[in-house]
Design an enzyme around this catalytic site. Structure first.
Site, PDB file in Angstrom:
ATOM      1  N   SER A 133      59.526  40.398  67.373  1.00 61.95           N
ATOM      2  CA  SER A 133      58.611  40.195  66.257  1.00 61.95           C
ATOM      3  C   SER A 133      58.979  38.983  65.405  1.00 61.95           C
ATOM      4  O   SER A 133      59.098  37.884  65.917  1.00 61.95           O
ATOM      5  CB  SER A 133      58.568  41.479  65.431  1.00 61.95           C
ATOM      6  N   HIS A 134      59.216  39.222  64.124  1.00 58.71           N
ATOM      7  CA  HIS A 134      59.467  38.119  63.185  1.00 58.71           C
ATOM      8  C   HIS A 134      60.943  37.731  63.133  1.00 58.71           C
ATOM      9  O   HIS A 134      61.315  36.850  62.368  1.00 58.71           O
ATOM     10  CB  HIS A 134      59.002  38.549  61.792  1.00 58.71           C
ATOM     11  N   ASP A 155      53.328  35.795  62.811  1.00 54.81           N
ATOM     12  CA  ASP A 155      54.753  35.863  63.132  1.00 54.81           C
ATOM     13  C   ASP A 155      55.013  35.634  64.618  1.00 54.81           C
ATOM     14  O   ASP A 155      54.105  35.257  65.367  1.00 54.81           O
ATOM     15  CB  ASP A 155      55.324  37.210  62.681  1.00 54.81           C
ATOM     16  N   ASP A 215      55.276  37.450  67.341  1.00 59.14           N
ATOM     17  CA  ASP A 215      54.421  38.062  68.363  1.00 59.14           C
ATOM     18  C   ASP A 215      52.965  38.206  67.920  1.00 59.14           C
ATOM     19  O   ASP A 215      52.170  38.838  68.624  1.00 59.14           O
ATOM     20  CB  ASP A 215      54.979  39.422  68.785  1.00 59.14           C
ATOM     21  N   ASP A 267      51.427  39.774  65.374  1.00 61.00           N
ATOM     22  CA  ASP A 267      50.792  40.949  64.775  1.00 61.00           C
ATOM     23  C   ASP A 267      50.820  40.929  63.246  1.00 61.00           C
ATOM     24  O   ASP A 267      50.049  41.615  62.597  1.00 61.00           O
ATOM     25  CB  ASP A 267      51.367  42.266  65.333  1.00 61.00           C
ATOM     26  N   ARG A 268      51.717  40.150  62.657  1.00 61.53           N
ATOM     27  CA  ARG A 268      51.744  40.075  61.187  1.00 61.53           C
ATOM     28  C   ARG A 268      50.865  38.934  60.677  1.00 61.53           C
ATOM     29  O   ARG A 268      50.585  37.996  61.418  1.00 61.53           O
ATOM     30  CB  ARG A 268      53.165  39.807  60.696  1.00 61.53           C
ATOM     31  N   SER A 291      54.269  45.460  54.981  1.00 60.11           N
ATOM     32  CA  SER A 291      55.086  44.528  55.755  1.00 60.11           C
ATOM     33  C   SER A 291      54.211  43.530  56.513  1.00 60.11           C
ATOM     34  O   SER A 291      54.427  43.276  57.688  1.00 60.11           O
ATOM     35  CB  SER A 291      55.998  45.293  56.705  1.00 60.11           C
ATOM     36  N   LYS A 293      48.881  46.165  64.731  1.00 54.04           N
ATOM     37  CA  LYS A 293      48.376  45.314  63.662  1.00 54.04           C
ATOM     38  C   LYS A 293      48.035  43.960  64.273  1.00 54.04           C
ATOM     39  O   LYS A 293      48.523  43.628  65.354  1.00 54.04           O
ATOM     40  CB  LYS A 293      49.388  45.200  62.536  1.00 54.04           C
TER      41      LYS A 293
HETATM   42  C1  G16 Z   1      57.450  46.735  62.617  1.00 54.34           C
HETATM   43  C2  G16 Z   1      56.478  47.877  62.637  1.00 54.34           C
HETATM   44  C3  G16 Z   1      55.831  48.027  61.293  1.00 54.34           C
HETATM   45  C4  G16 Z   1      56.885  48.156  60.205  1.00 54.34           C
HETATM   46  C5  G16 Z   1      57.831  46.973  60.270  1.00 54.34           C
HETATM   47  C6  G16 Z   1      58.999  47.112  59.309  1.00 54.34           C
HETATM   48  O1  G16 Z   1      56.764  45.532  62.465  1.00 54.34           O
HETATM   49  O2  G16 Z   1      55.479  47.658  63.602  1.00 54.34           O
HETATM   50  O3  G16 Z   1      55.008  49.140  61.328  1.00 54.34           O
HETATM   51  O4  G16 Z   1      56.297  48.210  58.947  1.00 54.34           O
HETATM   52  O5  G16 Z   1      58.378  46.881  61.566  1.00 54.34           O
HETATM   53  O6  G16 Z   1      59.736  48.235  59.663  1.00 54.34           O
HETATM   54  P1  G16 Z   1      61.135  48.548  58.987  1.00 54.34           P
HETATM   55  O7  G16 Z   1      60.855  48.627  57.522  1.00 54.34           O
HETATM   56  O8  G16 Z   1      61.584  49.829  59.592  1.00 54.34           O
HETATM   57  O9  G16 Z   1      62.038  47.370  59.279  1.00 54.34           O
HETATM   58  P2  G16 Z   1      57.111  44.252  63.336  1.00 54.34           P
HETATM   59  O10 G16 Z   1      56.122  43.212  62.914  1.00 54.34           O
HETATM   60  O11 G16 Z   1      58.530  43.911  62.963  1.00 54.34           O
HETATM   61  O12 G16 Z   1      56.981  44.698  64.746  1.00 54.34           O
END
Ligand code: G16
Length: 542
Positions: A111-112, A276, A278, A280-281, A364, A375
């Site tokens: 992800s990010h 980000d 991948d 999705d953000r 987030s 997302k």
């Molecule tokens: C993932 C999840 C999100 C979550 C975020 C932060 O996002 O898909 O639903 O809100 O992590 O999670 P945490 O607070 O447990 O670090 P991504 O974009 O990182 O895949």
């Protein structure tokens, strides 16, 4: 096909969003293979099935995707759809699983999180609905990873992924597809592209998109440039790079500095979006003012009726528990249900599948709808562009008009990173113990009215997820949420979330830090982070 002996690695437990670790951990002998085999061992229904596979192009993607293909073939998968170069954004994987009725898919991404040999890598399994695997499945995968003794792999040459086309890997069909086309078609079916095209052609309107050298670059070029006519000079950092150009593919004010800079030099009728690693953000900028994701989902719900893809279709909404309650106000006004789920997109899946919700979002930087089960960063940018095209006014004005109607929900998140895991867990356990005694107590001049640990019961399948964060409510109506992140790769990350509703229009232009000052002080007093973890200030404030 070969059977290779192996031994379990401890800690292959998927977090909030799949297995995320440092690249060097994934490079240990058999580490990746163990996890992949654990997925196949836990889901025998994948034998003979179709899968979608792709990743965000980060370092180690090329190696991992070939391993994954060879193991899928050895485990009897019948067919795999894979993006050219191994590229697919997370939303595109979700869309393809649904469109091609696949049994699931693998997403290779952290992800990010930063990439490169010293950065992070990740792997996530998504189910047939296109969404992240449920807690029950990830528990099974983890259990399988702890007893693994061997894995199966076809020892054949790599599959060429540089061009779309058909290939065979042992008995498995491999369809290499353009990663963008089907996703772009889906976006075109949801939004009014002719209205957006007209907006982008207006000389007084400026729009920039920053792909941060991550996966959305090719998607942005196809959608914004080729389909919507935006000159390419407004597309920043659109070439995917294995190390994201040395940057941090996290769309926030600290990391999306090219976008911020570009918009600072643009006029008031300007808008910017970033995504980000991948895809999705999303981060949205109204000129250079960041639109908080909690406000964004509320505002999109309030205006969904105006958009062709959502007219007459809003039957419910959902937000993660730490997300501000701005969305609840819109749902109440529209007389539709608003669900509160734990952090993690997977929890929206069953509500979406059951048709209980249409839109959902998280603080987030995550916003999405029933068009898929992840997302979706570009979707959020297009939604806003469509809205601006309809309203013909700056995004700042749209946001302020929303606050005028519903009040402003101030929100901020403070992250303390790389804490000693045991110390952080002890600190939370100590707060948890105090919960029954907290209501009625005063901290930093604020009275506590409620203190509880969040437990969620899925209204569709009845599954229960306990201890999903501690909620503290105060007499001024403000709220604090305390939880540990499930996506970090080093030590523990403490997340503190704060929100407060304000109806006094004269207060709207304060900063969230100012507006939430008392709630922040009260929470810090109760937690005593300095005593437990030796920290006096947050590392990241968003
Ligand atoms: C993932 C999840 C999100 C979550 C975020 C932060 O996002 O898909 O639903 O809100 O992590 O999670 P945490 O607070 O447990 O670090 P991504 O974009 O990182 O895949």
């Amino acid at each position: 096909m070969a059977q290779i002996s192996t031994q379990p690695y401890p800690g292959q437990k998927p977090g909030t969003s799949g297995l995320r670790k440092r690249v060097i951990e994934f490079q240990q002998p058999h580490y990746l293979e163990n996890f992949i085999q654990a997925v196949f061992n836990s889901l025998p229904e994948l034998r003979g099935a179709t899968l979608v596979i792709g990743g965000d192009g980060r370092f180690y993607n090329q190696v991992a995707i070939q391993t994954l293909l060879k193991m899928a073939a050895a485990n009897g998968v019948a067919k795999v759809w894979v993006g050219r170069q191994g590229w697919l954004s997370t939303p595109a994987v979700s869309a393809l699983i649904r469109r091609h009725s696949a049994a699931g898919g693998f997403i290779l991404s952290a992800s990010h999180n930063p990439g490169g040999p010293q950065g992070d890598f990740g792997i996530k399994f998504n189910s047939a609905n296109g969404g992240p695997a449920s807690d029950a499945i990830t528990e099974r995968i983890y259990a399988a990873s702890q007893t693994i003794e061997h894995y199966s792999i076809c020892q054949v040459a790599d599959v060429a992924l540089d061009q779309p086309g058909h290939a065979k890997l042992a008995d498995m069909d491999v369809e290499v597809i353009d990663p963008v086309t089907e996703y772009a078609d889906l976006m075109e079916s949801l939004f009014d592209f002719s209205q957006i095209r007209a907006l982008l052609a207006e000389p007084e309107f400026t729009f920039y998109f920053d792909a941060m050298h991550a996966i959305t670059g090719p998607y942005a070029q196809e959608i914004f440039s080729r389909r919507l006519g935006l000159p390419t000079k407004f597309l920043l950092n659109c070439e995917p790079l294995e190390d994201f150009g040395g940057g941090h593919p996290d769309p926030n004010l600290a990391h999306a500095d090219d976008l911020l800079q570009a918009l600072q030099d643009a006029g008031v009728f300007s808008f910017g979006g970033a995504s980000d690693g991948d895809g999705d953000r999303n981060m949205l900028l109204a000129q250079s003012e960041m639109i908080n994701p909690c406000d964004s989902i509320a505002l999109l719900a309030a205006n969904a009726e105006q958009l062709p893809g959502y007219r007459g279709k809003l039957n419910g909404v959902a937000r993660s528990m730490p997300t501000s309650r701005a969305l609840d106000r819109v749902a109440a006004e529209l007389n539709i249900p608003c669900y509160q789920t734990p952090t993690g997109w997977k929890y929206f899946g069953s509500l979406l599948d059951a048709g209980k919700i249409t839109l959902c979002g998280e603080e987030s930087f995550g916003t999405g709808s029933n068009h898929l089960r992840e997302k979706d960063g570009l979707w959020a940018v297009l939604f806003w562009l469509n809205l601006i095209a309809l309203e013909r006014c700056p995004a700042q004005t749209i946001l302020r008009n929303h606050w005028m109607k519903y009040g402003r929900d101030f929100f901020t998140r403070h992250d303390y990173e790389q804490l000693d895991s045991q110390a952080a867990e002890k600190m939370l356990a100590s707060l948890q113990e105090q919960l029954p005694a907290l209501p009625g107590r005063t901290a930093a001049g604020l009275n506590l009215t409620k203190a509880e640990s969040f437990s969620y019961t899925d209204s569709v399948d009845g599954s229960v997820s306990r201890d999903q964060g501690i909620i503290l409510e105060f007499s001024d109506g403000s709220r604090a949420v305390v939880r540990l992140s499930g996506t970090g790769t080093a030590g523990a990350t403490l997340r503190l979330y704060f929100d407060r509703h304000e109806m006094d229009t004269k207060q709207y232009e304060q900063s969230p830090q100012q507006a939430l000052m008392h709630t922040i002080s009260a929470t810090l007093e109760l937690l005593d982070i300095r005593q437990h973890c030796g920290r006096s200030a947050a590392d990241v404030i968003t």
